[in-house]
Design a protein around this motif. Structure first.
Motif, PDB file in Angstrom:
ATOM      1  N   ASP A  12       0.939  -1.094   0.107  1.00  0.00           N
ATOM      2  CA  ASP A  12      -0.015  -0.013   0.131  1.00  0.00           C
ATOM      3  C   ASP A  12       0.953   1.336   0.055  1.00  0.00           C
ATOM      4  O   ASP A  12       0.579   2.211  -0.622  1.00  0.00           O
ATOM      5  CB  ASP A  12      -0.919   0.296   1.197  1.00  0.00           C
ATOM      6  N   LYS A  16       0.692   4.200  -3.142  1.00  0.00           N
ATOM      7  CA  LYS A  16       0.280   5.518  -2.553  1.00  0.00           C
ATOM      8  C   LYS A  16       1.606   6.555  -2.858  1.00  0.00           C
ATOM      9  O   LYS A  16       1.347   7.386  -3.586  1.00  0.00           O
ATOM     10  CB  LYS A  16       0.248   5.723  -0.975  1.00  0.00           C
ATOM     11  N   SER A  76      -6.190   6.627   1.178  1.00  0.00           N
ATOM     12  CA  SER A  76      -5.976   5.208   1.134  1.00  0.00           C
ATOM     13  C   SER A  76      -5.536   4.718  -0.465  1.00  0.00           C
ATOM     14  O   SER A  76      -5.929   5.325  -1.481  1.00  0.00           O
ATOM     15  CB  SER A  76      -7.425   4.530   1.035  1.00  0.00           C
ATOM     16  N   ALA A  77      -4.713   3.615  -0.339  1.00  0.00           N
ATOM     17  CA  ALA A  77      -4.327   3.034  -1.841  1.00  0.00           C
ATOM     18  C   ALA A  77      -5.585   2.758  -2.686  1.00  0.00           C
ATOM     19  O   ALA A  77      -6.385   1.689  -1.988  1.00  0.00           O
ATOM     20  CB  ALA A  77      -3.139   2.040  -1.726  1.00  0.00           C
ATOM     21  N   ARG A  82      -2.507  -0.507  -6.290  1.00  0.00           N
ATOM     22  CA  ARG A  82      -1.852  -1.885  -5.850  1.00  0.00           C
ATOM     23  C   ARG A  82      -1.461  -2.712  -6.874  1.00  0.00           C
ATOM     24  O   ARG A  82      -0.446  -3.311  -6.698  1.00  0.00           O
ATOM     25  CB  ARG A  82      -2.850  -2.396  -4.823  1.00  0.00           C
TER      26      ARG A  82
END
Length: 139
Positions: A12, A16, A76-77, A82
């Motif tokens: 993650d 990001k 948040s990713a 991902r």
């Protein structure tokens, strides 16, 4: 097969970072940022001798990434990010970031050298810089 080990948290973080540093350069630009990150973990040379995992790479100080100081990085990713991060962790490489340990966004042309490292090419807004094989044989 992964070229660096990662936990879901580290995946993650890389996702990001890739988005925060290069979303404006599209998925290929993000993949190249991922290449630089993975290369820093593999390198064990120059400024990256004590970097052993993706989390240490993302938050390296000094010498880390500007994106970690911005609020956008802390969102948040996304799953698409991902997936891109997994590709770089699994060893996919993209020129000109194949062996790069650094990149930056200049206001004009890419300088031939940046901090004594040679330019390996440009992709959209970012210039990439790679060490010599003698300086960093692990990447």
């Amino acid at each position: 097969m992964a070229v660096v080990q990662s936990t879901s948290k580290q995946l993650d973080l890389l996702a990001k970072l890739m988005r925060a540093e290069a979303e404006g350069d599209g998925q290929l630009g993000m993949l190249m940022v991922g290449n630089v990150g993975v290369n820093r973990v593999l390198a064990n040379c120059l400024d990256f001798k004590d970097i052993r995992n993706l989390e240490e790479m993302v938050f390296q100080s000094p010498g880390g990434f500007e994106a970690t100081t911005k609020s956008y990085f802390y969102q948040s990713a996304r799953e698409v990010d991902r997936k891109l991060a997994r590709r770089t962790i699994n060893g996919e490489r993209f020129h000109p970031a194949t062996r790069s340990l650094w990149f930056f966004e200049p206001s004009g042309e890419c300088p031939a050298q940046w901090y004594n490292q040679w330019n390996s090419g440009r992709y959209k807004s970012h210039c990439f810089y790679s060490p010599s094989t003698e300086d960093c044989p692990n990447i």
